[in-house]
Write a protein that holds these residues in place. Structure first.
Motif, PDB file in Angstrom:
ATOM      1  N   TYR A 420       8.451   5.441  10.150  1.00  0.00           N
ATOM      2  CA  TYR A 420       8.044   6.464  11.128  1.00  0.00           C
ATOM      3  C   TYR A 420       7.810   5.852  12.504  1.00  0.00           C
ATOM      4  O   TYR A 420       8.308   6.340  13.519  1.00  0.00           O
ATOM      5  N   ALA A 508       1.860  12.241  -0.331  1.00  0.00           N
ATOM      6  CA  ALA A 508       1.629  13.114   0.824  1.00  0.00           C
ATOM      7  C   ALA A 508       1.785  12.345   2.129  1.00  0.00           C
ATOM      8  O   ALA A 508       2.356  12.852   3.104  1.00  0.00           O
ATOM      9  N   THR A 512       4.582  13.181   4.882  1.00  0.00           N
ATOM     10  CA  THR A 512       4.161  13.449   6.259  1.00  0.00           C
ATOM     11  C   THR A 512       4.927  12.563   7.245  1.00  0.00           C
ATOM     12  O   THR A 512       5.374  13.015   8.305  1.00  0.00           O
ATOM     13  N   SER A 513       5.082  11.286   6.879  1.00  0.00           N
ATOM     14  CA  SER A 513       5.824  10.362   7.746  1.00  0.00           C
ATOM     15  C   SER A 513       7.254  10.831   7.938  1.00  0.00           C
ATOM     16  O   SER A 513       7.772  10.866   9.069  1.00  0.00           O
ATOM     17  N   GLY A 515       8.341  13.850   7.475  1.00  0.00           N
ATOM     18  CA  GLY A 515       8.330  15.117   8.185  1.00  0.00           C
ATOM     19  C   GLY A 515       8.307  14.902   9.695  1.00  0.00           C
ATOM     20  O   GLY A 515       9.007  15.591  10.451  1.00  0.00           O
ATOM     21  N   CYS A 516       7.514  13.920  10.142  1.00  0.00           N
ATOM     22  CA  CYS A 516       7.474  13.590  11.572  1.00  0.00           C
ATOM     23  C   CYS A 516       8.813  13.026  12.039  1.00  0.00           C
ATOM     24  O   CYS A 516       9.268  13.317  13.156  1.00  0.00           O
TER      25      CYS A 516
END
Length: 609
Positions: A420, A508, A512-513, A515-516
């Motif tokens: 990320y 999660a 999330t990483s 998703g960013c």
């Protein structure tokens, strides 16, 4: 390119997997090992389906067809690649190249059609079980399979004829077999007609069975939703999970490899993708499809995962102990060799001092430990009648196993964060991602999961057991809970509550990483940026999916629903097979690691001479 530079190509020269001569013996041994596993496992499954009268149903006929296609898939390309790895003569006649491409396209597309027919078989079996024997018949399966062979043969013939009409300006083919993308790359002009057909007829040919598969599973999902039966849902998931996993892997690699312009062709990446779905995936299909089927192992194929009467064994059949021993030994040695080699390069090569390589080294260390905790003991048991293990040793093994297994998920979360920062904040990478930060994250992860494992080990040690015959080949929570004299409410409650925090938390964080990262790619809308991000993150996402899928299946259900055969197969997959593949998926796709590997091989050969 100028048409005056065209040459009359009579033979192609296949450049192979690597032009480095020092790596050829290593490539040969690796290909040979995987190819032998492919041929042996698929031949065994094919022999069982053809010669055992108990496996004459349509489902096993389709499994036999899949085994035949998988074996052919690798045989079309690998033997030639093995010869080229040992010799300097890597040429192939033009007609042989076209013939190889025709067979490869036909076999590859046939696999997608077989997956679609198998999805239909599962749909009828789950949604219309009372009509299954009248709907899914042998003549129907023969017609569907026969029609599929005709369609894929015409599809392959179309692309082969078009490829043979291209004017080639070079005969150096950047691949280890004849395939469409590298051939397009040699064209003197943009192969517009070929690419137009690939983007119009190709998606229709390949995505049609995928649409059929998705429709079948949508109907299955709708049926499960209306029934609202927990047992029915578990049965449907266990039946369809492996099939869906293979579908995702198969179509993901095919779409990546074929459905993009030839100008974006990348030799190294596409060779690795092709090697995965032509050699590795077909070798795993018999394990994923058939060994998860209760009837096959119990009655014929291996008896390998049948119910046990002796502790810590994969089978009670004495005739199969040598086969189990050899199979485990080969995979374990591949695991240790791959991860030890990666670990040595990360530790001793000065050019691999970055933080991401520190994480790769930690992953290799964990993967090596993961298999070592239980495989050596499982290797001793097939050769001896003494299969007992002291209670304290059993608890110790379980503690180490839970610790190392959970640590892998946390390492993937940290690697996702590294990815990320590298993609979304490249200018701040060196200031954000530092050695103190990563040392703290890795150290804190080890402490946290050690406490997690210690708690579950203590709770398991306090249980009252009504038997001492563990239905597994190592000490693990589900089979131990299955031996409890009473309902182990506290253990299961902690597994669902505390376990639901320890394992989903890094998942999660990983999601999330990514998703960013996906949001950043969407905002930039850059093709080169998109390709770079996908090539960097794809392997991590694949292994995360496999890891968490098997973990969720094995741990997050009541011990009353524990199934010995399925539990063993899932455990064997993520304990032995997945760790052996991790170095290939993660590191061999990294150019710096490949360069370090070449340097290490040269040093070894130089010292040897």
């Amino acid at each position: 390119m100028d048409r005056n530079n065209e040459t009359s190509v009579l033979r192609f020269i296949l450049l192979g997997l690597s032009e480095c001569q020092d790596l050829q013996p290593l490539i040969f041994l690796g290909l040979l090992a995987v190819y032998l596993v492919n041929v042996v496992s698929n031949s065994l499954l094919l022999a069982v389906v053809w010669f055992d009268a108990q496996f004459s149903s349509p489902m096993y006929f389709l499994l036999g067809q899949l085994a035949l296609v998988d074996m052919s898939f690798a045989t079309i390309t690998v033997p030639q690649a093995l010869v080229h790895a040992l010799t300097q003569h890597r040429d192939i006649p033009f007609t042989s190249c076209m013939a190889q491409m025709f067979l490869f396209l036909a076999a590859g597309n046939m696999e997608s059609y077989l997956l679609a027919i198998m999805a239909y078989d599962r749909y009828v079996a789950i949604c219309h079980p009372l009509h299954y024997t009248t709907v899914v018949t042998q003549p129907l399966c023969l017609k569907m399979v026969g029609a599929s062979w005709v369609v894929v043969s015409l599809h392959a013939l179309l692309h082969t004829v078009l490829a043979s009409q291209i004017h080639y300006c070079s005969n150096h083919l950047g691949h280890f077999f004849c395939d469409l993308p590298p051939l397009f790359r040699l064209s003197c002009t943009q192969p517009f007609l070929n690419e137009m057909v690939a983007f119009t007829e190709g998606p229709l040919e390949i995505l049609s069975p995928l649409a059929f598969i998705l429709t079948s599973y949508a109907r299955i999902g709708a049926t499960m939703f209306h029934l609202r039966s927990t047992s029915g849902l578990c049965k449907a998931l266990s039946t369809c999970g492996s099939h869906l996993m293979v579908v995702i892997l198969f179509y993901g690699t095919v779409v990546w490899l074929y459905f993009r312009p030839s100008s974006s062709y990348d030799l190294a990446r596409d060779q690795q993708v092709a090697l995965f779905y032509t050699v590795v995936a077909p070798a795993l299909n018999p394990l994923i499809y058939s060994l998860r089927n209760k009837e096959v192992p119990a009655d014929s194929l291996c008896g390998t995962f049948s119910q046990l009467q002796d502790q810590s064994s994969l089978s009670e059949h004495q005739d199969l102990q040598l086969l189990i021993f050899l199979g485990l030994l080969v995979i374990y040695l591949v695991n240790e060799f791959n991860n030890s080699l990666l670990l040595a390069m990360v530790w001793f090569d000065a050019k691999l001092r970055g933080l991401v390589y520190f994480l790769l080294g930690q992953l290799a260390l964990v993967d090596t430990s993961f298999a070592t905790i239980m495989v050596p003991q499982a290797l001793v048991h097939p050769l001896t009648q003494c299969r007992n293990i002291p209670f304290t040793s059993c608890m110790t093994q379980m503690f180490l196993y839970l610790t190392v297994g959970a640590m892998e998920s946390y390492l993937w979360a940290i690697m996702a964060y590294d990815c990320y920062v590298a993609i979304c904040h490249p200018l701040h990478y060196t200031t954000v991602v530092t050695w103190p930060l990563y040392l703290k994250m890795v150290g804190a992860s080890w402490v946290f999961i050690s406490l997690h494992s210690l708690m579950h080990t203590i709770l398991a040690a306090r249980l009252h057991y009504c038997g001492n015959h563990i239905g597994h080949f190592f000490c693990e929570l589900p089979p131990l809970l299955h031996l409890s004299c009473t309902q182990n409410f506290l253990n299961e409650m902690m597994a669902f509550i505390e376990g639901s925090v320890v394992f989903p938390s890094p998942l999660a964080f990983t999601l999330t990483s990514y998703g960013c990262i996906a949001n950043a790619m969407f905002c930039l809308l850059s093709t080169s940026y998109l390709h770079k991000a996908l090539s960097t993150c794809g392997s991590n996402l694949t292994m995360v999916t496999l890891f968490y899928g098997t973990m969720a299946w094995l741990y997050f259900h009541p011990s009353s629903n524990y199934d010995l055969g399925h539990g063993q197969q899932v455990a064997l997959s993520y304990n032995v097979v997945a760790p052996a593949l991790n170095p290939i998926i993660y590191s061999l796709m990294n150019k710096k690691v490949m360069a370090a590997l070449k340097r290490a091989v040269r040093k070894i050969l130089t010292k040897g001479t």
